[in-house]
Design an enzyme around this catalytic site. Structure first.
Site, PDB file in Angstrom:
ATOM      1  N   MET A   1       0.855  -1.191   0.000  1.00  0.00           N
ATOM      2  CA  MET A   1       0.000   0.000   0.000  1.00  0.00           C
ATOM      3  C   MET A   1       0.883   1.230   0.000  1.00  0.00           C
ATOM      4  O   MET A   1       1.794   1.364   0.809  1.00  0.00           O
ATOM      5  CB  MET A   1      -0.923  -0.008   1.233  1.00  0.00           C
ATOM      6  N   GLU A   2       0.539   2.163  -0.893  1.00  0.00           N
ATOM      7  CA  GLU A   2       1.396   3.289  -1.223  1.00  0.00           C
ATOM      8  C   GLU A   2       1.300   4.460  -0.265  1.00  0.00           C
ATOM      9  O   GLU A   2       1.336   5.627  -0.681  1.00  0.00           O
ATOM     10  CB  GLU A   2       1.073   3.768  -2.641  1.00  0.00           C
TER      11      GLU A   2
ATOM     12  N   HIS B   1       6.488  -0.295  -8.154  1.00  0.00           N
ATOM     13  CA  HIS B   1       5.072   0.064  -8.281  1.00  0.00           C
ATOM     14  C   HIS B   1       4.678   1.041  -7.179  1.00  0.00           C
ATOM     15  O   HIS B   1       4.066   2.092  -7.445  1.00  0.00           O
ATOM     16  CB  HIS B   1       4.230  -1.207  -8.209  1.00  0.00           C
ATOM     17  N   GLU B   2       5.008   0.696  -5.941  1.00  0.00           N
ATOM     18  CA  GLU B   2       4.598   1.563  -4.835  1.00  0.00           C
ATOM     19  C   GLU B   2       5.324   2.899  -4.878  1.00  0.00           C
ATOM     20  O   GLU B   2       4.736   3.933  -4.535  1.00  0.00           O
ATOM     21  CB  GLU B   2       4.853   0.861  -3.500  1.00  0.00           C
TER      22      GLU B   2
ATOM     23  N   HIS C   1       3.669   5.282  -7.183  1.00  0.00           N
ATOM     24  CA  HIS C   1       2.474   5.879  -6.576  1.00  0.00           C
ATOM     25  C   HIS C   1       2.783   7.178  -5.842  1.00  0.00           C
ATOM     26  O   HIS C   1       1.864   7.980  -5.613  1.00  0.00           O
ATOM     27  CB  HIS C   1       1.854   4.908  -5.575  1.00  0.00           C
TER      28      HIS C   1
END
Length: 828
Positions: free
Chosen positions: A261-262, A293-294, A297
């Site tokens: 979770m970012e 990916h995070e 974000h």
């Protein structure tokens, strides 16, 4: 409890401007609750108006609005998680003192007791609408504010959050004021975490995990910090805006539902990424892509946030595309190969399911319905679409538009139209039409290649009246698998041709795996694919062929028996471990599962096991190939004696270590085969009494082929309890076993009858995931499909349960269609 609707959110956003939150937490190590004292300063555009605050408290002690104490003394003063606020002023201050409940489902303030040492760990997960479970707030993406947090906790704890944390005195921490954040980003991590810290380019970096994982974190830290540094540098280059949230912590926390979770400044990851046993390079590549990916974000989602959930693709699709792009640019991990064989296949399934939806503009009438759209479409399809767009407009326009978008909307909210405008200003043409064709439609085009004496013709067949342009490479191969011709083509109509010289055995549209489409071959002749799959050198082209085989099986265009032959024949030549792993997994779980009639399943498993043993024998000692083959063999082997020998340390190939995770894989398989008892599983847990051990033991118990074990597992799945969500997932994964229908068949009808009622005591991730993980997919029969269809049509079914029923029933429907077509349908 009603979910916030889009109309309600728009009304509240037009009324309120939230300036600041001050949250003071008192976090005990025992008991079910913790204290939360929250002060919110906010403006109101219409003095005298009313609104509501989101709060899910165990008890409310006081509410003071603008100096006046409201008559709300208990949770009874809150209706459906909403505290009504009336007679607002232009400027307001609201203070709520409440008792909040710790959670065990990975949402809100999650509390975990590590079975390895009894230590308590906390983390807060505010996504999607879980923020009010640990602090009162105006919970919607477009009401951003700054935050100050204060925390009282045991003196030996570490505290992390969105702002830099300072220990003012033993057991009392203050976190620095944040930049404006949406409520769903706010987090806190607290406990006796083990940390590894450094600084890169002026940014403090931290890695954190439970004390029982200290040695594993220390061993893995060099790789994780190195990719973190490389990604940070690359994003600075790409975006022209430095990382905007101060410190950058990555906390690996227990029982985490998502991959990560970012949260700005403090990303939370599932702690399985801290490998405590042998891991392959491919697994480290997946972790690197998740880290990338995070981090993406921090710009896409955190710096600029979607206004409402229907634009969630502005977060996930961009983070997915950029993660694999950057990972492939600055590391040695084969990121795009992994994307194609894992993520793309996930997305293909989602985009052909009855629950498919467009990439963008899904409506998301309320927050709860938005959760269902966090799937392979929002991630993999969206990323593929962006890869196509970057190829179509070029990097100068693509990246120039992104930089402008960030500059215009920093620390605010935006919509798709804002991004289209930024790209258009950067030089893109006719993007509105592109967005309609790619973002507002569903399904996959089919690209097929026809070969003549002098040309290869690629034809596009859409599933509807959409007109999606494809920019792809087309490759022609001779009978030895050598490239005769390969060139880029722009398919902006129905078909396009390219000249070739020489005998073409196979032509592959999208040979570099650049677009979003199903791939087929002239006349439906799979013989050239079977011949050349082991011979083609380009791993991306092999990924395209693997995905085509899987798609064709699911579409009943290819006999599963023939597909099994193709995959197994290609395995000895496959050099990319993630590709081999995915192929053997598909063969085991699908081709020897629901796509095989019951009488053929055991023989097919035996064939797969034989191939895995052959791969194992030919693999270098200690290599990724050896570990991958060993895992594949354990999962499919039906013979207890050789598995038992490995568990006892006998006949183990040189270089293969039966470490904790491999040992548990053996235990789970032996338990399912009836070779171990509950007492044996308990003894294994005594050897490895940690969080991972508990989960593995839970799955092993659920898989035991006894009536008592199935009854106990079923109670865990359907009855209310405080069992952590991960233990429920493990139970669901181990419950149904097609080899023992005498034990599991009585639960099939009960599954559809009793699972809907779990919505009374579960919600969010846990509700949907347990239902889908426990779906009786191995029971591929028309009778089971009828039960599923009746359940889906049931009025009043919770949306999360219905979505899981739909997503479970579609593969079942496809398997039955395949069995029917190829003359192997099981009799009722």
């Amino acid at each position: 409890m009603p979910s916030l609707t889009r109309i309600e959110a728009a009304g509240r956003a037009s009324l309120l401007t939230v300036h600041h939150y001050r949250i003071a937490l008192d976090l005990p190590t025992t008991g079910p609750e913790f204290g939360c004292d929250t002060t919110i300063r906010f403006g109101c555009a219409t003095p005298g108006a009313s609104t509501f605050l989101d709060v899910q408290a165990a008890g409310i002690d006081s509410v003071v609005l603008n100096g006046v104490e409201l008559a709300v003394e208990t949770v009874a003063g809150v209706v459906d998680g909403r505290l009504r606020l009336t007679d607002l002023r232009a400027d307001n201050e609201l203070r709520i003192t409440a008792r909040m409940a710790y959670s065990s489902d990975g949402e809100g303030m999650h509390r975990h007791v590590d079975p390895a040492d009894g230590l308590v760990y906390l983390y807060a997960m505010s996504f999607l609408d879980a923020g009010p479970r640990w602090f009162p707030c105006f919970d919607q993406p477009d009401l951003k504010a700054g935050y100050d947090l204060e925390v009282r906790c045991p003196a030996e704890w570490t505290v992390l959050g969105n702002g830099a944390a300072t220990e003012v005195e033993p057991g009392f921490w203050r976190l620095a004021t944040t930049r404006p954040l949406s409520t769903y980003f706010v987090t806190l991590v607290a406990g006796p975490y083990h940390s590894v810290r450094t600084v890169h380019d002026g940014v403090p970096l931290g890695l954190h995990a439970r004390a029982s994982l200290a040695a594993a974190l220390d061993a893995e830290a060099a790789d994780m910090l190195e990719v973190t540094r490389r990604f940070l540098d690359r994003y600075h280059d790409l975006f022209g805006i430095r990382y905007p949230f101060g410190e950058y912590h990555q906390a690996f926390v227990p029982d985490f539902n998502a991959g990560a979770m970012e949260n700005p400044g403090c990303v939370t990851f599932r702690d399985q990424y801290v490998f405590r046993s042998a891991a392959t390079s491919g697994e480290r590549g997946v972790r690197a892509a998740t880290i990338a990916h995070e981090m993406a974000h921090m710009w896409f989602g955190d710096l600029v946030t979607m206004r409402w959930w229907d634009d969630l693709w502005l977060n996930e699709s961009f983070a997915e595309y950029l993660a694999y792009r950057v990972c492939s640019e600055v590391t040695d991990y084969p990121a795009w190969t992994d994307f194609g064989i894992q993520r793309k296949s996930w997305g293909h399934v989602a985009d052909q399911s009855p629950s498919t939806h467009p990439v963008a503009g899904n409506g998301s009438d309320d927050a709860a319905s938005a959760l269902a759209d966090f799937d392979g479409i929002s991630y993999a399809k969206g990323a593929s679409v962006l890869k196509q767009l970057a190829a179509h407009v070029g990097d100068d326009v693509f990246l120039g538009g992104l930089r402008s978008y960030f500059q215009r909307h920093s620390f605010g909210n935006a919509e798709l139209a804002d991004l289209i405008r930024a790209w258009t200003d950067a030089g893109a043409v006719d993007l509105d039409n592109w967005a309609v064709q790619w973002l507002r439609t569903t399904g996959l085009d089919t690209l097929s290649a026809e070969v003549s004496d002098s040309a290869v013709t690629v034809t596009r067949t859409p599933p509807d009246d959409s007109h999606r342009p494809h920019t792809v490479r087309v490759a022609a191969y001779d009978g030895a698998g050598a490239v005769i011709a390969e060139r880029p083509v722009a398919l902006d109509g129905i078909s396009v041709s390219m000249p070739v010289f020489g005998p073409v055995r196979l032509a592959v549209p999208d040979s570099a795996d650049d677009t979003w489409a199903k791939i087929r071959f002239g006349g439906g002749d799979w013989a050239p694919v079977a011949e050349l799959l082991p011979r083609i050198a380009n791993p991306l082209t092999r990924v395209v062929l693997h995905n085509s085989i899987r798609d064709a099986v699911r579409d009943a265009d290819l006999d599963p028996a023939a597909a099994l032959d193709m995959l197994l024949d290609a395995m000895p030549a496959e050099t990319v471990q993630p590709v081999a792993t995915a192929a053997l997994q598909f063969a085991t779980e699908q081709l020897a599962g629901p796509y095989a009639p019951p009488a053929e399943r055991a023989p097919r498993r035996a064939r797969i096991a034989g191939v895995a043993r052959g791969l194992l024998a030919g693999a270098a000692a200690g290599s990724d190939a050896q570990l991958g083959a060993a895992r594949a063999w354990i999962r499919v082997c039906d013979a207890g004696e050789p598995l038992r020998h490995w568990l006892d340390g006998q006949d183990v190939p040189a270089g293969l270590v039966i470490d904790a995770e491999l040992r548990w894989l053996l235990v789970i398989r032996l338990a399912a085969l009836g070779e171990l008892s509950g007492a044996d599983i308990d003894a294994e847990l005594d050897r490895d009494k940690c969080t991972s051990g508990v989960l593995h033991a839970t799955r092993a118990r659920a898989g035991l082929p006894t009536a008592g074990a199935k009854a106990a597992a079923w109670r865990m799945l359907v009855e209310p309890s405080d069992v952590p969500a991960y233990e429920l997932y493990a139970t669901a994964a181990g419950f149904f076993d097609a080899r023992r229908p005498d034990l599991t068949d009585p639960y099939v009808a009960r599954f559809f009858d009793e699972m809907p009622a779990t919505a009374r005591h579960r919600h969010g991730w846990a509700l949907a995931h347990v239902v889908l993980a426990a779906f009786p997919s191995a029971a591929a029969s028309p009778d089971v499909l009828t039960l599923a269809d009746v359940a889906i049509a049931r009025p009043g079914l919770d949306p999360a349960v219905r979505r899981s029923f739909v997503d479970g029933a579609d593969p079942l429907r496809r398997a039955i269609a395949s069995l029917n077509r190829y003359g192997r349908v099981p009799k009722p």
